[in-house]
Write an enzyme that holds these catalytic residues in place. Structure first.
Site, mmCIF file in Angstrom:
data_model
loop_
_atom_site.group_PDB
_atom_site.id
_atom_site.type_symbol
_atom_site.label_atom_id
_atom_site.label_comp_id
_atom_site.label_asym_id
_atom_site.label_seq_id
_atom_site.Cartn_x
_atom_site.Cartn_y
_atom_site.Cartn_z
ATOM 1 N N GLU A 210 21.219 -90.026 -39.150
ATOM 2 C CA GLU A 210 21.038 -91.412 -39.596
ATOM 3 C C GLU A 210 20.567 -91.337 -41.038
ATOM 4 O O GLU A 210 19.380 -91.111 -41.295
ATOM 5 C CB GLU A 210 19.988 -92.110 -38.732
ATOM 6 N N CYS A 244 16.171 -98.627 -45.194
ATOM 7 C CA CYS A 244 17.476 -98.003 -45.483
ATOM 8 C C CYS A 244 18.557 -99.046 -45.720
ATOM 9 O O CYS A 244 19.475 -98.823 -46.492
ATOM 10 C CB CYS A 244 17.876 -97.051 -44.361
HETATM 11 P P1 NAD Z 1 13.183 -87.113 -45.669
HETATM 12 O O1 NAD Z 1 14.515 -86.598 -45.648
HETATM 13 O O2 NAD Z 1 12.282 -86.715 -46.801
HETATM 14 O O3 NAD Z 1 12.325 -86.741 -44.349
HETATM 15 C C1 NAD Z 1 12.794 -86.989 -43.044
HETATM 16 C C2 NAD Z 1 12.339 -85.901 -42.106
HETATM 17 O O4 NAD Z 1 12.844 -84.670 -42.561
HETATM 18 C C3 NAD Z 1 10.795 -85.739 -42.030
HETATM 19 O O5 NAD Z 1 10.439 -85.607 -40.668
HETATM 20 C C4 NAD Z 1 10.521 -84.464 -42.800
HETATM 21 O O6 NAD Z 1 9.451 -83.724 -42.301
HETATM 22 C C5 NAD Z 1 11.796 -83.688 -42.647
HETATM 23 N N1 NAD Z 1 12.051 -82.836 -43.805
HETATM 24 C C6 NAD Z 1 11.765 -83.120 -45.096
HETATM 25 N N2 NAD Z 1 12.161 -82.107 -45.899
HETATM 26 C C7 NAD Z 1 12.703 -81.167 -45.081
HETATM 27 C C8 NAD Z 1 13.298 -79.883 -45.311
HETATM 28 N N3 NAD Z 1 13.399 -79.364 -46.532
HETATM 29 N N4 NAD Z 1 13.755 -79.196 -44.235
HETATM 30 C C9 NAD Z 1 13.662 -79.723 -42.994
HETATM 31 N N5 NAD Z 1 13.110 -80.926 -42.735
HETATM 32 C C10 NAD Z 1 12.630 -81.624 -43.748
HETATM 33 O O7 NAD Z 1 13.482 -88.588 -45.602
HETATM 34 P P2 NAD Z 1 12.501 -89.654 -45.857
HETATM 35 O O8 NAD Z 1 12.154 -89.693 -47.309
HETATM 36 O O9 NAD Z 1 11.425 -89.413 -44.869
HETATM 37 O O10 NAD Z 1 13.336 -91.000 -45.474
HETATM 38 C C11 NAD Z 1 14.034 -91.745 -46.433
HETATM 39 C C12 NAD Z 1 15.530 -91.650 -46.229
HETATM 40 O O11 NAD Z 1 15.868 -91.923 -44.883
HETATM 41 C C13 NAD Z 1 16.302 -92.675 -47.053
HETATM 42 O O12 NAD Z 1 17.438 -92.083 -47.609
HETATM 43 C C14 NAD Z 1 16.680 -93.733 -46.034
HETATM 44 O O13 NAD Z 1 17.808 -94.494 -46.380
HETATM 45 C C15 NAD Z 1 16.910 -92.880 -44.827
HETATM 46 N N6 NAD Z 1 16.784 -93.687 -43.628
HETATM 47 C C16 NAD Z 1 17.875 -93.917 -42.867
HETATM 48 C C17 NAD Z 1 17.785 -94.723 -41.742
HETATM 49 C C18 NAD Z 1 18.984 -94.989 -40.881
HETATM 50 O O14 NAD Z 1 18.826 -95.501 -39.762
HETATM 51 N N7 NAD Z 1 20.178 -94.683 -41.338
HETATM 52 C C19 NAD Z 1 16.565 -95.279 -41.398
HETATM 53 C C20 NAD Z 1 15.464 -95.025 -42.208
HETATM 54 C C21 NAD Z 1 15.580 -94.207 -43.305
#
Ligand code: NAD
Length: 430
Positions: A210, A244
């Site tokens: 997502e 998002c």
């Molecule tokens: P993120 O990618 O920084 O983090 C998400 C998850 O990934 C966290 O649990 C984090 O611990 C983990 N993570 C972070 N870096 C990592 C790595 N290097 N290796 C493995 N895991 C890692 O995302 P965010 O900043 O938390 O969220 C924002 C993004 O999410 C935006 O792009 C937004 O559009 C998207 N989003 C999408 C939806 C949807 O339903 N499509 C909903 C909400 C947010």
């Protein structure tokens, strides 16, 4: 370094024991989860306030009520959903009894994001439980208070072997991803999505990503602009733009732009008063990294509305930028904050050309009363969702279905059905 062998081993043994296949067991876990939301609503609201300074009303609508309704919907439908299906038979099987059984995958990993720290994790978790899986819950470390709530409170309500919570950031998640899961459900940025996908690929683990993306908002002069601006700003400013499916940027003519600016100033004053920073109704940016990133994006174009900020509170005033260029950073990356750039176009054809020169939008917002204009967008663009004369509300149309896509992704044979929202490549016109 965290070692997740033991946690995974316990979850595997729990799944192998067959207890999650029992529908009454699943139902009991879901009822417990619902009770957890009901008994800890105030704590949840406080955690969201501590992480995002989220107003209570928003937290109720987009997190607690959303999660409660989701579970109630699952409980109401579960008996029907778990029944074996009887598919149409071909001539060859005419005399046979043919059934499709929806088996659980096994041990599922659900990774949540920080912007809706409870529901983005717990809605897919509820679906995975309903489908008979064991689930490892990995909340986002960035919303620390919510992660703490999840780690300390959820295990008091769920079977601990079947549904362990694992905390940590990139290092811990990378380590966790070395484990073999049977399904991975990830919400977050496309950048980390690629890391998750690569890790899953090593074991050919089925995965739902997502992701994020930019969501353009086209406005033409046929609409009543005060209402349009209210709807756009509302969608942009829930959770301070950290949504998002928030409208990311506006496409309109110069003439419409001038009116949008006038209306926006009045609407913001009506909603937040003269001193927006002192209003209790606007959330804050999650952390300094994102705050600084947004200040960088604000250097694009010229400020027409807002533009103030305060690092000590991670406050950014709702801001409209004009004169942005298509290769400005703000037009390239997902904004994820209360900044709305306007990129001027001559007409709908021009807007469509602009949209189609980029990645497919997560959502495409169209404000027009002209059927021909709407048809043009519907027939000439692809997007995760398409919402006409409103913002975000299409998500509510999925509320009724919202657990079903998650559930269907976690039940074999149903994958692909009803994946209504989110990833950039999905197409849905609603
Ligand atoms: P993120 O990618 O920084 O983090 C998400 C998850 O990934 C966290 O649990 C984090 O611990 C983990 N993570 C972070 N870096 C990592 C790595 N290097 N290796 C493995 N895991 C890692 O995302 P965010 O900043 O938390 O969220 C924002 C993004 O999410 C935006 O792009 C937004 O559009 C998207 N989003 C999408 C939806 C949807 O339903 N499509 C909903 C909400 C947010």
């Amino acid at each position: 370094m965290a070692n997740f062998d033991d946690t995974l081993q316990l979850a595997r043994l729990a799944f192998a024991s067959g207890k999650t296949r029992n529908v009454s067991f699943r139902r009991k876990q879901l009822e417990n989860l619902l009770r957890c939301y009901e008994e800890h609503e105030n704590e949840i609201i406080s955690a969201l306030e501590a992480d995002l300074r989220r107003p209570k009303q928003e937290s109720l609508i987009v997190e607690t009520e959303f999660m409660k309704n989701d579970i109630k919907h699952i409980l109401y439908n579960l008996a029907e959903w778990v029944k074996p299906e009887k598919p149409d038979k071909s001539f060859v099987n005419l005399l046979d009894d043919v059934q499709i059984f929806n088996d659980p995958f096994g041990v599922v990993l659900v990774i949540g994001a920080w912007n809706y720290p409870l529901q983005l994790l717990l809605v897919p978790v509820a679906a995975a439980i309903a489908a008979g899986n064991c689930v490892v819950l990995k909340p986002s470390e960035i919303a620390g208070n919510c992660a703490k709530f999840i780690a300390e409170t959820i295990p008091k309500y769920l079977d601990n072997d079947c549904y362990p919570v694992v905390c940590g950031g990139p290092t811990e998640t990378a380590e966790l991803l070395k484990q073999r899961f049977d399904y991975i459900f990830y919400t977050g940025s496309p950048r980390v999505g690629k890391i998750v996908h690569a890790a899953a690929n090593k074991n050919l683990t089925p995965t739902t990503l997502e992701l994020g993306g930019k969501s353009p908002c086209y406005i033409d002069k046929s609409v009543e602009l005060r209402t349009a601006v209210k709807r756009i700003l509302w969608g942009k400013l829930i959770n301070c733009g950290q949504t998002c499916i928030a409208p990311d940027y506006v496409l309109c003519s110069k003439e419409v732009q001038e009116q949008v600016i006038v209306e926006a100033k009045e609407v913001l004053k009506e909603w937040y008063g003269d001193n927006i920073q002192s209003s209790p109704d606007l959330s804050r940016i999650i952390n300094q990294n994102n705050f600084q990133r947004l200040l960088g994006l604000m250097k694009s174009g010229r400020v027409a509305v807002g533009g103030k900020y305060d690092a000590s509170e991670r406050y950014i005033e709702p801001t409209i930028l004009v004169d942005v260029k298509q290769d400005d950073a703000i037009m390239e990356e997902e904004i994820f904050g209360p900044i709305l750039p306007i990129y001027t176009v001559e007409n709908a054809y021009d807007a469509i050309k602009f949209i189609n020169s980029r990645e497919n939008p997560l959502v495409l917002y169209i404000f027009t009363t002209e059927t021909e204009v709407l048809d043009l967008f519907v027939n000439s663009t692809q997007s995760g969702g398409l919402c006409v004369n409103d913002t975000i509300m299409h998500y509510a149309a999925y509320l009724y279905l919202n657990c079903f896509p998650h559930l269907s992704q976690l039940l074999p044979n149903k994958i692909g059905k009803n994946h209504l929202y989110s990833t950039c490549s999905q197409t849905l016109k609603s």
